[in-house]
Design a protein around this motif. Structure first.
Motif, PDB file in Angstrom:
ATOM      1  N   ASP A  52       0.817  -1.216  -0.033  1.00 42.07           N
ATOM      2  CA  ASP A  52       0.030   0.059   0.032  1.00 42.07           C
ATOM      3  C   ASP A  52       0.802   1.158   0.035  1.00 42.07           C
ATOM      4  N   ALA A  53       1.956   1.185   0.799  1.00 43.66           N
ATOM      5  CA  ALA A  53       2.753   2.205   0.798  1.00 43.66           C
ATOM      6  C   ALA A  53       3.797   2.572  -0.606  1.00 43.66           C
ATOM      7  N   THR A  59       0.952   4.262  -2.876  1.00 41.56           N
ATOM      8  CA  THR A  59       0.880   5.734  -2.681  1.00 41.56           C
ATOM      9  C   THR A  59       2.070   6.191  -3.081  1.00 41.56           C
ATOM     10  N   ASP A  60       3.358   5.968  -2.653  1.00 37.87           N
ATOM     11  CA  ASP A  60       4.548   6.835  -3.081  1.00 37.87           C
ATOM     12  C   ASP A  60       4.766   6.868  -4.404  1.00 37.87           C
ATOM     13  N   GLN A 108      -1.349  -2.606  -7.332  1.00 36.10           N
ATOM     14  CA  GLN A 108      -0.074  -3.159  -6.578  1.00 36.10           C
ATOM     15  C   GLN A 108       0.201  -4.391  -6.489  1.00 36.10           C
ATOM     16  N   GLY A 146       2.640   6.435  -6.903  1.00 30.79           N
ATOM     17  CA  GLY A 146       1.406   7.010  -7.760  1.00 30.79           C
ATOM     18  C   GLY A 146       0.558   5.873  -8.548  1.00 30.79           C
TER      19      GLY A 146
END
Length: 420
Positions: free
Chosen positions: A54-55, A58-59, A68, A61
């Motif tokens: 998830d990180a 997000t990081d 993911q 884009g």
């Protein structure tokens, strides 16, 4: 000594305290641990970043919710086909040179993943990471087949898998721990250290297990002849296909597990512990198999487990549909599904490898391709079918089990549950 390189007869039991005669006096216990660690590099490269997906999304884009999963899928795709090259290379040049190249590449690819600046770059680096990890896996299994056969190999591989499964238990927790003190990129730093550590250990302690006189020539014709031998062996090819299908369940779970526990059951914060529980059930089953296989045989154990795998998967579908998706119902039954899976893998592997000891590297490569590329594709399709419920995952498990059972039945000409 040359005699120490030859495996025992396929039906010969392996003494619990057996030693391998080498100048370094490596024990069976150290060999099992080393092989497990080499194979665990693959699991570590996948599982340590599950909490970070998830990180990462997000990081970097990433827009699509299921995209993911491509961090895992890209690695698996890189892991698959190159095994078909590593196998013949290890039969020709020996296990050690191929292993060292693979470990160096694994370490450097980890550094590339750590330094990546975009999602596309990360996927490319992950693909390369998988390429070199596949060489480690091919050599690890080939070394075991060089030294053991039949039920002896099944027992050793069960012990290997028992230790190996410690990594899926601990890796997500380790990844979560890294995230508490550092950015997600440093999960790849752990992989760099692991690769370097295995390079040092194997360089110092692992001897060559293929005698010069037993090495196969390297040419297109010789390679094709070796792979033709794999295809012509009814047992090898049949159990390779059965494994390639049923192992799709493992990759489906790995791909979708974080979403299932976070979105369906609301356990995102404790996901690593639930994942570890499933891995623990699998590890316990592999240890039990190492104790049971000499008594009941590879076929009987794995065939019964496969039927049970299908039955419990279908039962879980019914329970989730009629009772509701409750974690207290889902988790125990799901753990049983993976415990049954644990009684399948090592036995199918030993059955497939048994007839082809002279070309163990090539046989290991073909089996590895089936249980990664084919399994990864099937598992990825099931994982991508995730719709916010457990139904696609569980129905996929049952379908894969049925297809694998059909392959086994054809291979054995309908004679299932034999004690051979």
């Amino acid at each position: 000594m040359r005699s120490s390189l030859h495996p025992p007869a396929p039906t010969e039991a392996l003494p619990a305290a057996a030693e391998i005669d080498t100048p370094l006096s490596i024990s069976t216990a150290e060999l099992v641990t080393m092989v497990a660690a080499l194979m665990a590099l693959n699991a570590l490269a996948i599982d340590i970043m599950l909490p970070a997906l998830d990180a990462i999304a997000t990081d970097l884009g990433v827009v699509g919710g299921n995209d993911q999963q491509l961090v895992v899928v890209a690695y698996i795709l890189g892991f698959g086909v190159p095994q078909l090259v590593w196998g013949p290379l290890s039969d020709r040049f020996g296990r050690r040179p191929v292993l060292f190249v693979s470990l160096i590449g694994y370490t450097l690819a980890g550094l590339a993943c750590l330094a990546t600046q975009s999602f596309e770059q990360l996927l490319m680096a992950r693909f390369v990471h998988g390429v070199f990890a596949s060489g480690c896996r091919v050599v690890a299994v080939a070394v075991v087949r060089d030294l053991f056969a039949g039920r002896g190999m099944a027992r050793i591989m069960s012990l290997v898998m028992t230790i190996f499964m410690v990594v899926p238990i601990l890796a997500p927790m380790l990844g979560q721990g890294v995230l508490l003190i550092a950015p997600w990129r440093w999960t790849f730093g752990v992989l760099v250290l692991a690769g370097f550590g295995m390079l040092a250990w194997t360089f110092l302690r692992l001897r060559e297990t293929v005698d010069m006189d037993d090495r196969e020539p390297l040419s297109v014709r010789a390679t094709l002849r070796a792979y033709l031998a794999v295809v012509k062996s009814r047992v090898t090819f049949g159990y390779m296909v059965a494994s390639g299908v049923v192992f799709g369940a493992l990759f489906a779970f790995i791909s979708a597990s974080e979403q299932v526990f976070r979105e369906v059951f609301g356990k995102g914060d404790t996901f690593v512990f639930w994942f570890a529980g499933v891995a623990l059930a699998l590890s316990c089953a592999n240890f039990a198999n190492s104790r049971l296989v000499e008594r009941f045989g590879m076929r009987r154990l794995s065939h019964v487990a496969l039927v049970g795998f299908i039955a419990v998967s279908l039962s879980l579908v019914a329970v989730m549909h009629f009772v509701g998706e409750e974690l207290w119902l889902f988790f125990p039954m799901f753990a049983v599904v993976f415990a049954l899976f644990g009684l399948i893998g090592a036995n199918f592997n030993a059955l497939a490898m048994e007839p082809l000891g002279k070309i163990a590297g090539t046989a290991s490569a073909a089996y590895g391709f089936a249980t990664t590329s084919v399994s990864g594709l099937l598992g990825g399709l099931i994982g991508r079918a995730y719709d916010g419920t457990t139904t696609p995952l569980l129905l996929g498990f049952a379908a894969l089990g049925v297809a694998s059972l059909i392959a086994v039945a054809v291979t054995e000409r309908g004679r299932l549950f034999s004690s051979a």
